[in-house]
Design an enzyme around this catalytic site. Sequence first.
Site, PDB file in Angstrom:
ATOM      1  CG  ASP A  18      -5.516  -3.807  -8.387  1.00  0.00           C
ATOM      2  OD1 ASP A  18      -5.069  -4.062  -7.009  1.00  0.00           O
ATOM      3  OD2 ASP A  18      -6.406  -3.391  -8.525  1.00  0.00           O
ATOM      4  CE  LYS A  19      -8.807  -7.508  -2.549  1.00  0.00           C
ATOM      5  NZ  LYS A  19     -10.150  -7.324  -2.788  1.00  0.00           N
ATOM      6  CB  THR A  20     -10.112  -4.305  -6.226  1.00  0.00           C
ATOM      7  OG1 THR A  20      -9.925  -4.547  -4.930  1.00  0.00           O
ATOM      8  CG2 THR A  20     -11.610  -3.369  -6.309  1.00  0.00           C
TER       9      THR A  20
ATOM     10  NE  ARG B  85     -12.376  -3.272  -0.498  1.00  0.00           N
ATOM     11  CZ  ARG B  85     -11.817  -2.696  -1.861  1.00  0.00           C
ATOM     12  NH1 ARG B  85     -12.351  -3.265  -2.988  1.00  0.00           N
ATOM     13  NH2 ARG B  85     -11.430  -1.533  -1.820  1.00  0.00           N
TER      14      ARG B  85
ATOM     15  N   GLY C  41      -4.877  -3.330  -1.449  1.00  0.00           N
ATOM     16  CA  GLY C  41      -5.034  -2.389  -0.289  1.00  0.00           C
ATOM     17  C   GLY C  41      -5.839  -2.925   1.093  1.00  0.00           C
ATOM     18  CG  ASP C  42      -8.964  -5.481   0.591  1.00  0.00           C
ATOM     19  OD1 ASP C  42      -9.293  -4.201   0.743  1.00  0.00           O
ATOM     20  OD2 ASP C  42      -9.052  -6.248  -0.350  1.00  0.00           O
TER      21      ASP C  42
END
Length: 674
Positions: free
Chosen positions: A342-344, A529, A611-612
Amino acid sequence: QNRYPPNIVRNQKYNIVSFLPLVLYEQFSFFFNLYFLLVALSQFIPALKIGYIVTYFAPLCFVLTVTIGKEGYDDWKRYKRDQEANAQIYQRLSPNGIENVPSANIRVGDMIVVQKNQRVPADCVLLRTTEISGACFIRTDQLDGETDWKMRTAVPSTQKLANDAALLRVSGSVYAEKPHKDIHSFVGNLNHHMPTGEQIEPLRVDNTLWTNTVVASGSAIGLVIYTGRETRAVMNTNFPSTKVGLLDCEINRLSKILAFVTLVLAVSMVALNGFRGLWYTYMFRFLILFSSIIPISLRVNLDMGKTVYSMQIMGDDNIPDTIVRTSTIPEELGRIEYLLTDKTGTLTKNDMELKRLHLGTMAYGGDSMDEFRSQVETAFSTRPGQETFRFKRARDISSRIREIVQALALCHNVTPVISEIDNTVTYQASSPDEVAIVKWTESVGLTLFSRDLTTIQLRTPEARTLSYEILDTFPFTSETKRMGIIVRDGTTGEITFYQKGADTVMARIVQYNDWLEEECGNMAREGLRTLVIARKRLSEDTYREFQRRYGEAKISMNDRNALMEAVVSDVLERDLELLGLTGVEDKLQDDVKNTLELLRNAGLRIWMLTGDKIETATCIAISAKLVSRNQAIQQIAKVSDPMQALDELDFLRGKSDCCLVIDGESLQVSIRLL
């Protein structure tokens, strides 16, 4: 209560009766063990007997004993962990007062008290919290892997009761839907039995505490609705199966090859003798003689090596508190080919900071933020007699700045919490984006002073307090990608609906404009974001009509969420006034660049999920060294036609060294083709 399963945690693979049969079945499913079992059994046939029987059975028994012992030890550790979880003591409300009960004895209908930092033992409806606002924050990392705290709200009617003991005097019942796996949805009703009739109160997922979440603020009282195997946590957990590593599969395959070689050798020896006499008996004797070509000690050494390796992993000071739940596949850590991340919160710190603000004709960021602060001071320094003038349609700079800052300070789910130790104020929310925006409004002069279930208070640069009544909230979900709030101004009585969300969703809701898409792209290319903020003023009649229709939808037991969304979309989400666009930065974790570069150089293929927007994902991938120097970047976006997807994939195959950036829609189409 006997209709419902007991609240027992069980992660064991075996019990006393099934242990030996299942372990033996699993072991003899391997050709390696089955081969030596057949060789040993052949020694009971006089014509095939070669040497002492013990020389064939002893090595096999030793191998099986080591394996069975390892499996038994692993399952015993699971049993001890289960016992520890089942024996945890919780407080239960009863007519005789508070009782202490172990987790395993909790039943559906019990009202239990969960203290701060305590695990929730069963799926519950949140009745009361120690927070005046009725809010309760929980940690869900053991349920969904997310480190952000989630906010839950107590049922309003029970939160308003004088004390906890008053819960026992409430006459009512709870209707809960059939158990299912989805942790993000819940449909239920709380029916109050009153002399004047039944009063129905809707229950949503915001009113629930799922098993294995942890209460992070205050304490909570929950009414148990699901236990044991009917809880969301258990329904999303697969029953432990026997894991087989690639090394075991390779040894099994090699043993088959060697068995075939021994068969060829045995046939060759019989053939050289001209197939005279009982040649098939001689062939089996040769097979038994050549069986030593397959080393039975290999499996023993491998199992013992895995056990030692697992113990070393758990004792490694560089990775403290690591638990090896199965010692059969630790070597698989050295065979990883793909790393999915995941990124965040994983590649980034999950520590957000608002960097850019765009109002259509004006943009602020960096050095210009100092100028913005002074304009906020001017915008909120209006004398009470002139306050309404600021909200007229004369769109001067001060008025627009006031509107956007006020919207950002109101449209969120953040709660200010005062520390009991040093009286410092901290902000708690389910998303760091929310906290970042509220901190930013504080830095420019408009501070979130207090919040509960019904009111929000803001403090202006002149230390004046602005009060707003919360009429309705619409939480953010991964499906809607937006959140909203309806508030009534305590001074003017105006009702306003504020909403913020992803630009892909908000672009269809706000009034026509010619700058939103372009500016979103610009911010995304900077790795920010984006969040779109809009509003709509509501008349009293419009709000009453919405309240009536929304109230009917909230107590419906069929397609409740769809009916609620339809009412919101029909009444509120039409021609919203676009106020502005924010750009939030999430900084990378320390040493993440060097780590990803080392992993990539080691041959791992790394996939980052976010989700960006696709431009933001590309920017973060480059800055995190997910993309190597001089590596080409291929973007696949908005592909819905299978033929177009096939062309894109064919083009990608022709590139030897390339980084792929693909959006969800295109990925779904491509997976169907593959």
